[in-house]
Scaffold this active site. Structure first.
Site, PDB file in Angstrom:
ATOM      1  N   GLY A  15       0.811  -1.220   0.000  1.00 41.06           N
ATOM      2  CA  GLY A  15       0.000   0.000   0.000  1.00 41.06           C
ATOM      3  C   GLY A  15       0.838   1.260   0.000  1.00 41.06           C
ATOM      4  O   GLY A  15       2.019   1.268   0.344  1.00 41.06           O
ATOM      5  N   ARG A  19      -2.645   8.021   4.153  1.00 42.57           N
ATOM      6  CA  ARG A  19      -2.845   8.890   5.313  1.00 42.57           C
ATOM      7  C   ARG A  19      -1.554   9.507   5.846  1.00 42.57           C
ATOM      8  O   ARG A  19      -1.586  10.441   6.637  1.00 42.57           O
ATOM      9  CB  ARG A  19      -3.571   8.115   6.426  1.00 42.57           C
ATOM     10  CG  ARG A  19      -5.041   7.921   6.134  1.00 42.57           C
ATOM     11  CD  ARG A  19      -5.658   6.830   6.984  1.00 42.57           C
ATOM     12  NE  ARG A  19      -5.273   5.497   6.520  1.00 42.57           N
ATOM     13  CZ  ARG A  19      -5.729   4.373   7.058  1.00 42.57           C
ATOM     14  NH1 ARG A  19      -6.564   4.408   8.076  1.00 42.57           N
ATOM     15  NH2 ARG A  19      -5.349   3.199   6.586  1.00 42.57           N
ATOM     16  N   GLY A  83      -6.413  -4.078  -2.717  1.00 46.20           N
ATOM     17  CA  GLY A  83      -6.917  -4.507  -1.410  1.00 46.20           C
ATOM     18  C   GLY A  83      -6.093  -5.621  -0.785  1.00 46.20           C
ATOM     19  O   GLY A  83      -5.275  -6.272  -1.447  1.00 46.20           O
ATOM     20  N   THR A  84      -6.327  -5.816   0.525  1.00 49.11           N
ATOM     21  CA  THR A  84      -5.548  -6.806   1.273  1.00 49.11           C
ATOM     22  C   THR A  84      -5.831  -8.236   0.774  1.00 49.11           C
ATOM     23  O   THR A  84      -4.923  -9.075   0.754  1.00 49.11           O
ATOM     24  CB  THR A  84      -5.859  -6.699   2.773  1.00 49.11           C
ATOM     25  OG1 THR A  84      -7.278  -6.580   2.968  1.00 49.11           O
ATOM     26  CG2 THR A  84      -5.204  -5.486   3.392  1.00 49.11           C
ATOM     27  N   ASN A 179      -9.780  -5.933  14.675  1.00 54.10           N
ATOM     28  CA  ASN A 179      -8.881  -6.752  13.865  1.00 54.10           C
ATOM     29  C   ASN A 179      -7.532  -6.043  13.773  1.00 54.10           C
ATOM     30  O   ASN A 179      -7.452  -4.905  13.314  1.00 54.10           O
ATOM     31  CB  ASN A 179      -9.514  -6.903  12.471  1.00 54.10           C
ATOM     32  CG  ASN A 179      -8.553  -7.496  11.461  1.00 54.10           C
ATOM     33  OD1 ASN A 179      -7.634  -8.234  11.828  1.00 54.10           O
ATOM     34  ND2 ASN A 179      -8.765  -7.171  10.196  1.00 54.10           N
ATOM     35  N   ARG A 343      35.150  11.462  10.453  1.00 51.73           N
ATOM     36  CA  ARG A 343      34.450  10.915   9.280  1.00 51.73           C
ATOM     37  C   ARG A 343      34.901   9.460   9.032  1.00 51.73           C
ATOM     38  O   ARG A 343      35.805   8.968   9.692  1.00 51.73           O
ATOM     39  CB  ARG A 343      34.702  11.828   8.081  1.00 51.73           C
ATOM     40  CG  ARG A 343      34.012  13.193   8.262  1.00 51.73           C
ATOM     41  CD  ARG A 343      34.479  14.185   7.223  1.00 51.73           C
ATOM     42  NE  ARG A 343      34.428  13.616   5.890  1.00 51.73           N
ATOM     43  CZ  ARG A 343      35.144  14.050   4.852  1.00 51.73           C
ATOM     44  NH1 ARG A 343      35.981  15.065   5.006  1.00 51.73           N
ATOM     45  NH2 ARG A 343      35.036  13.477   3.682  1.00 51.73           N
ATOM     46  N   LYS A 361      39.484  12.132   8.404  1.00 50.94           N
ATOM     47  CA  LYS A 361      38.879  11.196   7.440  1.00 50.94           C
ATOM     48  C   LYS A 361      39.951  10.218   7.014  1.00 50.94           C
ATOM     49  O   LYS A 361      41.047  10.638   6.649  1.00 50.94           O
ATOM     50  CB  LYS A 361      38.356  11.959   6.223  1.00 50.94           C
ATOM     51  CG  LYS A 361      37.571  11.110   5.271  1.00 50.94           C
ATOM     52  CD  LYS A 361      37.837  11.445   3.819  1.00 50.94           C
ATOM     53  CE  LYS A 361      39.224  11.014   3.371  1.00 50.94           C
ATOM     54  NZ  LYS A 361      39.482  11.214   1.946  1.00 50.94           N
ATOM     55  N   TYR A 397      44.332  16.245  -1.568  1.00 51.14           N
ATOM     56  CA  TYR A 397      43.624  16.161  -2.851  1.00 51.14           C
ATOM     57  C   TYR A 397      44.254  17.107  -3.844  1.00 51.14           C
ATOM     58  O   TYR A 397      44.435  18.307  -3.549  1.00 51.14           O
ATOM     59  CB  TYR A 397      42.154  16.550  -2.590  1.00 51.14           C
ATOM     60  CG  TYR A 397      41.233  16.355  -3.753  1.00 51.14           C
ATOM     61  CD1 TYR A 397      41.223  15.164  -4.478  1.00 51.14           C
ATOM     62  CD2 TYR A 397      40.340  17.364  -4.126  1.00 51.14           C
ATOM     63  CE1 TYR A 397      40.355  14.988  -5.539  1.00 51.14           C
ATOM     64  CE2 TYR A 397      39.456  17.191  -5.177  1.00 51.14           C
ATOM     65  CZ  TYR A 397      39.476  16.000  -5.888  1.00 51.14           C
ATOM     66  OH  TYR A 397      38.605  15.828  -6.925  1.00 51.14           O
TER      67      TYR A 397
HETATM   68  C1  UD1 Z   1      -6.898  -3.219   7.731  1.00 51.23           C
HETATM   69  C2  UD1 Z   1      -8.104  -4.139   7.967  1.00 51.23           C
HETATM   70  C3  UD1 Z   1      -8.818  -3.726   9.252  1.00 51.23           C
HETATM   71  C4  UD1 Z   1      -7.854  -3.741  10.403  1.00 51.23           C
HETATM   72  C5  UD1 Z   1      -6.648  -2.855  10.094  1.00 51.23           C
HETATM   73  C6  UD1 Z   1      -5.602  -3.017  11.161  1.00 51.23           C
HETATM   74  C7  UD1 Z   1      -8.831  -4.720   5.717  1.00 51.23           C
HETATM   75  C8  UD1 Z   1      -9.885  -4.527   4.693  1.00 51.23           C
HETATM   76  N1  UD1 Z   1      -8.995  -4.035   6.848  1.00 51.23           N
HETATM   77  O1  UD1 Z   1      -7.384  -1.921   7.478  1.00 51.23           O
HETATM   78  O2  UD1 Z   1      -9.876  -4.628   9.513  1.00 51.23           O
HETATM   79  O3  UD1 Z   1      -8.501  -3.299  11.576  1.00 51.23           O
HETATM   80  O4  UD1 Z   1      -6.045  -3.264   8.851  1.00 51.23           O
HETATM   81  O5  UD1 Z   1      -4.562  -2.091  10.962  1.00 51.23           O
HETATM   82  O6  UD1 Z   1      -7.915  -5.466   5.488  1.00 51.23           O
HETATM   83  N2  UD1 Z   1      -1.885  -3.602   1.516  1.00 51.23           N
HETATM   84  C9  UD1 Z   1      -1.363  -4.277   0.428  1.00 51.23           C
HETATM   85  N3  UD1 Z   1      -2.038  -4.248  -0.749  1.00 51.23           N
HETATM   86  C10 UD1 Z   1      -3.221  -3.605  -0.896  1.00 51.23           C
HETATM   87  C11 UD1 Z   1      -3.768  -2.942   0.230  1.00 51.23           C
HETATM   88  C12 UD1 Z   1      -3.088  -2.957   1.425  1.00 51.23           C
HETATM   89  O7  UD1 Z   1      -0.297  -4.860   0.510  1.00 51.23           O
HETATM   90  O8  UD1 Z   1      -3.775  -3.647  -1.995  1.00 51.23           O
HETATM   91  C13 UD1 Z   1      -1.135  -3.617   2.785  1.00 51.23           C
HETATM   92  C14 UD1 Z   1      -0.807  -2.233   3.273  1.00 51.23           C
HETATM   93  O9  UD1 Z   1       0.446  -1.803   2.741  1.00 51.23           O
HETATM   94  C15 UD1 Z   1      -0.747  -2.415   4.784  1.00 51.23           C
HETATM   95  C16 UD1 Z   1      -1.720  -3.556   5.025  1.00 51.23           C
HETATM   96  O10 UD1 Z   1      -1.917  -4.188   3.782  1.00 51.23           O
HETATM   97  O11 UD1 Z   1       0.538  -2.777   5.212  1.00 51.23           O
HETATM   98  C17 UD1 Z   1      -3.045  -3.079   5.600  1.00 51.23           C
HETATM   99  O12 UD1 Z   1      -3.612  -2.158   4.700  1.00 51.23           O
HETATM  100  P1  UD1 Z   1      -4.272  -0.804   5.195  1.00 51.23           P
HETATM  101  O13 UD1 Z   1      -4.669  -0.017   4.012  1.00 51.23           O
HETATM  102  O14 UD1 Z   1      -3.409  -0.165   6.213  1.00 51.23           O
HETATM  103  O15 UD1 Z   1      -5.592  -1.385   5.879  1.00 51.23           O
HETATM  104  P2  UD1 Z   1      -6.450  -0.689   6.987  1.00 51.23           P
HETATM  105  O16 UD1 Z   1      -7.348   0.292   6.369  1.00 51.23           O
HETATM  106  O17 UD1 Z   1      -5.574  -0.242   8.085  1.00 51.23           O
HETATM  107 MG    MG Z   2      -3.417   0.040   8.304  1.00 49.89          MG
END
Ligand code: UD1
Ligand code: MG
Length: 473
Positions: A15, A19, A83-84, A179, A343, A361, A397
C-alpha cells in the site's frame, strides 16, 4: 520440514499509505532508526526461516526492494493495489506450497515474535482455517470490528465476521474488539475460497477480512485470539502514530540499557537505535544520538549534542560536546571533542586526543598523539606521540586523486602548517609553524617552509608620523 507443518509468513506491504501524505512508501518510513517493514521482517525471521518470509510489495516496489533486499526476504509483486485480499491472491503461487500462511502487515512494526508464535500455536492447536489476532484498544475507531459468534448467549472463540468501520452499523460500532490485520490461515481453505472475494464495499477493494464470512459459509473454522499487549499489534496510519511508536521504541531501548548498567540522563531527549550496544558505567548526557551499529565501551562519557553513527568506541573514552562521528573507531581512554568531526575510516588510538573543530577522514592517529585545534587530517597515517599544531592541514587532494600523508612517531608539527601529500615526515622531526611542506622531512630534522622574517626598525613609527602630517596639511 515435514509436510503438514510447513509455514510461510506473508507481509502485506504494497500500500501507498495515503494517510501519511508522503511520496515515499509507507513501509520505508522509520521508527527506532529502522524502516517499518524491516522491523516486521526481523520479527518474522525469528519465527520461520527467512527463506519462508515473503513481502508483498507494490507502491514504489523498486525502492522497497533496494532498501530491504539485504534481509534475504522474498518479494512478491502486487502491481496494482486492489486490497488486502488481492495482495494475498498475488502471492498464491508461492504461498499455496505451504500448509499454513501467517499474514502480517508491513505497518505494524512493534509486533514481537512471541505474539506471532502464540497466534501460530493457537491456530494449529485448534485446527482453524483462519485465526485473527485481535486487540481491544482505548479507541477502536477506524479498525475492523470483530463480530464473534454467540454460543449459549455468550461470545465464543468463533468469529462470524469482520466489519470495517465504514460498513459497521450502530451496534457493531460499539464493539471494542478490533482486527489487528494479523492472521493465520490454513492454505487449502484460503486458496479454495479466496476467489469468492468481491469488491462490493466502500473502497471497491478485495478485503482479506471478508474471508471470515466466506470461510464460515464453507463450514470452516474461523477463530479470534487476543494479542496480550495491545500496543504492539497496532499499525501506523498517520505521522502522529509514527512518532508515537518511535518514542515508545526508543524509551524501551533506553530502559533496557539503564537496566544493564548505563546511566542515561534525560533519556527522553536521547535517540539510541535498536542495535546500539553500550558497556556498564558509561554515562550518556542529554541530547545525544547513538545510531546504527554503534558500540560504546564501559566507563565512557558521551556529552551533550554528540551524534555518533556506526562507530566503535572503546572503554574510558570521553566524547565532549557536539562531536560528530560516522564509521569511526576510537580506542580506550581517548578524548574527542568538543566539536570534532570524525568521518569514515578515522581510527583514533589509545589515549589520543582530537579536539576543537578538528576534522579527520581515513586517518590512523597513533597512541597518545594529539590534534587539539582547528585541523584537517585526511588520508594520513600518523604514529604515536605526535603533536599536530593548531590549524594544520593535510592537503590530500590534487583535484583528481587523493594522496597519503605519513607522519612518523614523535613528530612535532608547528601550528598553521600545510602538508602537501604525498609527503612523509620522518620519525622525531619538527616542522616550523606556518610551513608549507612539499618534500619529505628526514628523521630528527627541522623543516621550515615559509618566508624568512625581516624586521625594519622604526618603520611603523615613521609611517604613522608621515600619515599624521599629511592629514594636517
Ligand atoms: C486493515 C483491515 C482492518 C484492520 C486494520 C488493522 C482490511 C480490509 N482491513 O485496514 O480490519 O482493523 O487493517 O490495521 O484489510 N496492503 C497491500 N495491498 C493492498 C492494500 C493494502 O499490501 O492492496 C497492505 C498495506 O500496505 C498495509 C496492510 O496491507 O501494510 C493493511 O492495509 P491498510 O490499508 O493499512 O488497511 P487498513 O485500512 O488499516
Ligand atoms: Mg493500516
Amino acid at each position: 520440514m515435514k509436510k503438514g507443518e510447513s509455514i510461510a509468513i506473508a507481509i502485506m506491504a504494497a500500500g501507498k499509505g495515503t494517510r501519511l501524505k508522503s511520496k515515499h512508501p509507507k513501509v520505508l518510513h522509520e521508527i527506532g532508526g529502522k524502516a517499518l517493514l524491516r522491523h516486521v521482517i526481523e520479527a518474522a525471521a525469528q519465527v520461520v526461516p527467512i527463506e519462508d518470509v515473503y513481502a508483498i510489495i507494490g507502491y514504489e516496489a523498486e525502492l522497497v526492494r533496494k532498501a530491504l533486499g539485504d534481509t534475504g526476504v522474498k518479494f512478491i509483486l502486487q502491481e496494482e493495489q486492489r486490497g488486502t485480499g488481492h495482495a494475498i491472491m498475488c502471492g498464491r503461487e508461492e504461498l499455496k506450497k505451504y500448509e499454513h500462511v501467517l499474514v502480517l502487515s508491513g505497518d505494524t512494526p512493534l509486533i514481537r515474535p512471541e505474539v506471532i508464535e502464540r497466534l501460530r500455536d493457537f491456530h494449529l492447536q485448534k485446527k482453524a482455517a483462519m485465526t485473527i489476532l485481535t486487540a481491544v484498544p482505548p479507541d477502536p475507531f477506524g479498525f475492523g470490528r470483530i463480530v464473534r459468534k454467540k454460543k449459549g448467549g455468550k461470545a465464543s472463540d468463533e468469529v462470524q465476521a469482520i466489519v470495517e468501520q465504514k460498513a459497521a452499523n450502530k451496534q457493531q460500532l460499539k464493539i471494542g474488539e478490533i482486527n489487528t490485520g494479523i492472521y493465520a490461515f490454513a492454505s487449502k481453505p484460503l486458496f479454495e475460497n479466496i476467489d469468492k472475494l468481491s469488491t462490493d464495499n466502500a473502497h471497491r477493494e478485495y478485503y482479506l477480512t471478508d474471508m471470515a464470512v466466506l470461510l464460515g459459509k464453507a463450514k470452516q473454522k474461523v477463530l479470534a485470539v487476543k494479542a496480550g499487549e495491545m500496543a504492539e499489534a497496532l499499525g501506523v496510519n498517520s505521522r502522529a502514530e509514527l512518532v508515537r511508536l518511535d518514542a515508545q521504541i526508543r524509551a524501551a531501548k533506553c530502559t533496557a540499557l539503564m537496566d544493564a548498567g548505563v546511566t542515561i540522563y534525560k533519556p527522553e531527549t536521547c535517540t539510541i537505535d535498536a542495535d546500539v550496544e553500550i558497556g556498564t558505567d558509561t554515562v550518556i548526557e542529554p541530547f545525544v544520538q547513538l545510531l546504527g551499529k554503534t558500540k560504546v565501551g564501559s566507563d565512557c562519557r558521551i556529552r551533550s549534542g554528540s551524534v555518533i553513527e556506526n562507530s566503535a568506541i572503546g572503554d574510558g573514552v570521553l566524547v565532549r560536546q557536539g562531536t560528530i562521528m560516522d564509521s569511526a573507531s576510537v580506542h580506550n581512554e581517548a578524548i574527542i571533542g568538543p566539536y570534532s568531526h570524525l568521518r569514515p575510516g578515522s581510527e583514533i588510538s589509545e589515549k589520543a586526543h582530537v579536539g576543537n573543530f578538528v576534522e579527520t577522514k581515513k586517518v590512523k592517529l597513533g597512541k597518545g598523539s594529539k590534534a587539539n585545534h582547528l585541523t584537517y587530517l585526511g588520508d594520513s597515517v600518523i604514529g604515536a606521540g605526535v603533536n599536530i599544531g593548531a590549524g594544520t592541514i593535510t592537503c590530500n587532494y590534487d583535484g583528481v586523486n587523493k594522496h597519503t600523508t605519513t607522519i612518523e612517531d614523535g613528530v612535532f608539527v608547528g601550528s598553521d602548517s600545510t602538508l602537501v601529500a604525498p609527503v612523509k615526515l620522518g620519525k622525531g622531526s619538527y616542522v616550523g609553524a606556518g610551513s608549507c611542506i612539499t618534500d619529505e622531512v628526514p628523521a630528527d630534522a627541522l623543516a621550515i617552509g615559509r618566508g624568512r622574517q625581516i624586521n625594519k626598525e622604526g618603520w611603523a613609527k615613521a609611517k604613522r608620523e608621515a600619515m599624521a602630517a599629511a592629514k594636517k596639511s
